[in-house]
Design a protein around this motif. Structure first.
Motif, PDB file in Angstrom:
ATOM      1  N   ALA A  46      -6.125   5.096  -8.734  1.00 25.38           N
ATOM      2  CA  ALA A  46      -5.102   5.257  -7.698  1.00 25.38           C
ATOM      3  C   ALA A  46      -5.430   6.387  -6.716  1.00 25.38           C
ATOM      4  O   ALA A  46      -5.274   6.208  -5.498  1.00 25.38           O
ATOM      5  N   ALA A 102      -5.129   3.487 -13.844  1.00 24.52           N
ATOM      6  CA  ALA A 102      -4.309   3.960 -12.729  1.00 24.52           C
ATOM      7  C   ALA A 102      -4.590   5.426 -12.420  1.00 24.52           C
ATOM      8  O   ALA A 102      -4.709   5.826 -11.256  1.00 24.52           O
ATOM      9  N   ALA A 105      -0.607   1.321  -4.219  1.00 21.41           N
ATOM     10  CA  ALA A 105      -1.570   1.909  -5.148  1.00 21.41           C
ATOM     11  C   ALA A 105      -0.954   3.014  -6.000  1.00 21.41           C
ATOM     12  O   ALA A 105      -1.355   3.217  -7.152  1.00 21.41           O
TER      13      ALA A 105
END
Length: 263
Positions: free
Chosen positions: A200, A196, A244
């Motif tokens: 992201a 992430a 996201a």
């Protein structure tokens, strides 16, 4: 935009796919012929399967994940007239115009968690990506991954982004958690937090806009509640962009299963 090629020969159906994709030979108009795995607009799942394939495939590539290259494959329905299989013949006859082709990965093997190791970092990136697009079709029952030369490739994203089947509830649906309990890469202890942090920030409005731009207008026109294909494209962007940022907080992962344990 997607490469445009023209199907010149239907080679064989790939019956392991629910939508009956097929292997075709296509020409680019410059004397180059290549094999493609083709998904058809006339298949039972409809054009939204192809829309999901384009957006997710383009997005995956933008995030550095391995996916087959995509092409818009033009099909003349007369190509189906000589097919002896009635199901294939009807599929080709109902799929005139633009369809979706994916590069054929020669020598690819189906992913098997007992035969192939995936490090936690790569497993985390795949799980995070699947959570972003809400991919419900990467389970240990049906991994939808291939291995080519030791590298992991992701395929079949047509069942993703299920919210686009009902745009009125898309915002609520996209805010739901992602259950990765049955994900094919759970045995490898996916490092979702690191994924992430890495991925992201890459999911920008520009990347998403580029991803949806590749979807042909013909697959978006007439969408209920929208006045143009570009309006539909914007809906994908505005749904995925906030997801996201926070989806890693809503991924359900079990304890890693021991490799070799009975499923």
């Amino acid at each position: 935009m997607l490469t445009e090629v023209t199907a010149v020969r239907y080679v064989t159906p790939l019956r392991e796919g629910g939508s009956l994709p097929g292997l075709v030979e296509a020409a680019d108009g410059r004397g180059t012929y290549a094999p493609y795995v083709m998904k058809f607009t006339g298949a039972g799942q409809g054009r939204k399967t192809l829309v999901a394939e384009v957006i997710c495939g383009r997005l995956a590539r933008g995030l550095g994940l391995r996916v087959p290259g995509l092409a818009q494959v033009w099909l003349d329905p007369v190509l189906g007239l000589g097919e002896p299989d009635q199901q294939v013949q009807e599929l080709l006859k109902s799929s005139g115009g633009p369809n979706l082709g994916m590069d054929f990965l020669s020598g690819a093997l189906g992913f098997d968690s007992l035969a192939y190791d995936v490090d936690a970092a790569e497993a985390g990136r795949v799980v995070w990506f699947d959570a972003l697009i809400n991919n419900v079709d990467r389970s240990w029952r049906n991994p939808n991954m291939l291995v080519v030369g030791g590298d992991l490739w992701l395929i079949d994203h047509g069942a993703s982004m299920i919210w686009h089947h009902n745009w009125r509830t898309a915002e609520t649906a996209a805010a739901k958690p992602y259950d990765a309990s049955d994900h094919a890469l759970v045995p490898f202890g996916p490092d979702v937090a690191t994924a992430a942090a890495e991925l992201a920030p890459l999911v920008t409005e520009e990347l998403l806009a580029d991803s949806v731009a590749d979807v042909p207008d013909a697959w978006l026109v007439g969408e209920p509640g929208f006045d143009s294909p570009d309006a539909v494209r914007r809906a994908y962007v505005t749904t995925l962009l906030p997801r996201a940022k926070t989806i890693h907080e809503r991924i359900t992962l079990p304890e890693p299963r021991r490799k070799g344990a009975t499923q």
